[in-house]
Write an enzyme that holds these catalytic residues in place. Structure first.
Site, PDB file in Angstrom:
ATOM      1  N   CYS A 247       0.841  -1.276   0.016  1.00  0.00           N
ATOM      2  CA  CYS A 247      -0.022   0.032  -0.090  1.00  0.00           C
ATOM      3  C   CYS A 247       0.811   1.212  -0.008  1.00  0.00           C
ATOM      4  O   CYS A 247       1.452   1.524  -1.016  1.00  0.00           O
ATOM      5  CB  CYS A 247      -1.075  -0.006   1.191  1.00  0.00           C
ATOM      6  SG  CYS A 247      -2.196   1.198   0.961  1.00  0.00           S
ATOM      7  N   HIS A 332      -3.635  -5.466   0.062  1.00  0.00           N
ATOM      8  CA  HIS A 332      -3.502  -5.736   1.032  1.00  0.00           C
ATOM      9  C   HIS A 332      -3.646  -7.373   1.282  1.00  0.00           C
ATOM     10  O   HIS A 332      -4.516  -7.996   1.322  1.00  0.00           O
ATOM     11  CB  HIS A 332      -4.519  -5.172   2.354  1.00  0.00           C
ATOM     12  CG  HIS A 332      -4.490  -3.884   2.583  1.00  0.00           C
ATOM     13  ND1 HIS A 332      -3.702  -3.532   3.676  1.00  0.00           N
ATOM     14  CD2 HIS A 332      -4.844  -2.661   2.036  1.00  0.00           C
ATOM     15  CE1 HIS A 332      -3.562  -2.043   3.841  1.00  0.00           C
ATOM     16  NE2 HIS A 332      -4.311  -1.622   2.572  1.00  0.00           N
ATOM     17  N   GLU A 334      -2.543  -9.134   3.851  1.00  0.00           N
ATOM     18  CA  GLU A 334      -3.029  -9.835   4.991  1.00  0.00           C
ATOM     19  C   GLU A 334      -4.664  -9.659   5.330  1.00  0.00           C
ATOM     20  O   GLU A 334      -5.102  -9.828   6.343  1.00  0.00           O
ATOM     21  CB  GLU A 334      -2.487  -8.711   6.102  1.00  0.00           C
ATOM     22  CG  GLU A 334      -2.822  -7.430   6.354  1.00  0.00           C
ATOM     23  CD  GLU A 334      -2.737  -6.427   5.391  1.00  0.00           C
ATOM     24  OE1 GLU A 334      -3.571  -5.431   5.561  1.00  0.00           O
ATOM     25  OE2 GLU A 334      -2.171  -6.596   4.402  1.00  0.00           O
TER      26      GLU A 334
END
Length: 359
Positions: A247, A332, A334
């Site tokens: 990001c 992302h 995660e």
């Protein structure tokens, strides 16, 4: 109590107040996630923003603090179609309104979030205000809303001290530009020994701790504001330690190496964004939260190759740096909230570190 959402283009939406009773000016953005409102609230990348949730019912499973992505929520305001007054979840520790009151965040419900989202898609994200004062003066307010900018965002959200998350495996330095908890968790689950550093830590300190790899986290705001951080990231890049960036970290790595970024009209925020791996042609559904993107034409051909693109707008979603153990992605892996399709990228980072260590 009545509340009003006022946009910088002069449009006013009347609803009902919930959460803290206060007046705020913020950047109004929208998120398309169907679940995960707590993770959205506690994502530091939303610093200075008022978030419109496009899913119509919010708060129905309460607040499960174990799912929070940081120590507190970072929104300036929360904008929903309908707030659920009942939390139906055995894990819930409190209802959403109580949580917002405790953290001094105002909300407005009962507004047409579909209409607001269409405005933001067509006109772009814009300044806005939430107030319970019915006697507001539009002529006085609109210049303030149009002039609103999120400033010093990374400085506001980054931790002030180093923090260690022990593990028995590879040693990873995580630069906290506004990191979500699940980044360190994702590394810990794979056995990594993780040390999280404040955003303004000198590259010499990080490299002096001799990490096997470095992670650059997500974070809020305009990447071009991070002038001193970009200089330190260039030093990390030149060190030859393997780096994986997510990001904001992805954007700062590009800026550190001569590429450029631009502000998007309405950004990518939600858990349903398709990205294409250009090496395999495979499409993954990703979680995203960003309002800036790397300009495709600004990436030198001898510097990096584009590894992922956004299926919808063809913007850059990943870079693979040539001759370096450096990989960056805009989305992302995660998740939190969102799909875990791209969690394998953490495994690739670990293999990259192992390869460099054994070379």
């Amino acid at each position: 109590m009545d509340a009003f959402l006022i946009l910088e283009d002069g449009q006013v939406f009347k609803g009902k107040s919930f959460g803290a009773r206060k007046e705020v000016i913020c950047e109004v953005v929208f998120n398309t996630s169907m679940t995960g409102y707590l993770e959205v609230l506690t994502d530091p990348s939303y610093q200075g923003q008022g978030v419109v949730m496009t899913y119509p019912l919010i708060g129905n499973y309460g607040v499960c603090l174990e799912d929070a992505e940081s120590v507190k929520p970072w929104h300036s305001a929360f904008i929903v179609r309908e707030l659920s007054r009942t939390a139906s979840n055995f894990r819930s520790e409190q209802d959403l309104e109580s949580y917002l009151i405790a953290n001094d965040i105002p909300g407005i419900q009962g507004v047409d979030t579909r209409a607001i989202t269409k405005i933001l898609r067509e006109e772009g994200c814009m300044g806005g205000m939430i107030t319970t004062n019915p006697d507001f003066d539009l002529d006085e307010l609109l210049p303030k809303l149009k002039g609103y900018q999120v400033k010093d965002a990374v400085k506001t959200v980054s931790r002030k001290e180093k923090e260690h998350f022990p593990g028995d495996g590879l040693k990873v330095a995580l630069l906290d530009l506004g990191t979500k908890s699940n980044i360190a968790n994702s590394l810990n689950k794979r056995g990594c020994d993780v040390t999280v550093y404040p955003a303004f830590t000198a590259a010499e300190e990080i490299l002096g701790d001799q990490p096997d790899g470095i992670m650059l986290s997500n974070g809020p705001g305009d990447p071009k504001e991070c002038v001193s951080i970009i200089k330190e990231i260039k030093k990390l890049y030149d060190s030859d330690v393997p780096i994986f960036a997510i990001c904001l970290g992805h954007q700062l790595m590009a800026l550190a190496n001569g590429a450029d970024t631009r502000k998007m009209r309405f950004g990518h925020r939600g858990g349903n964004h398709p990205v294409k791996d250009l090496a395999t042609g495979r499409v993954y559904i990703s979680s995203q939260n960003h309002g800036y993107v790397i300009k495709k034409e600004s990436v030198p051909k001898n510097l990096a190759e584009v590894s992922f693109i956004n299926v919808n707008d063809k913007s850059i979603e990943g870079l693979r740096y040539k001759g370096k153990n450096v990989r960056t992605v805009q989305f992302h892996p995660e998740a939190s909230p969102g799909p875990v399709d791209t969690a394998y990228l953490f495994d690739e980072f670990i293999e990259m570190m192992k390869g460099a260590k054994n070379a």
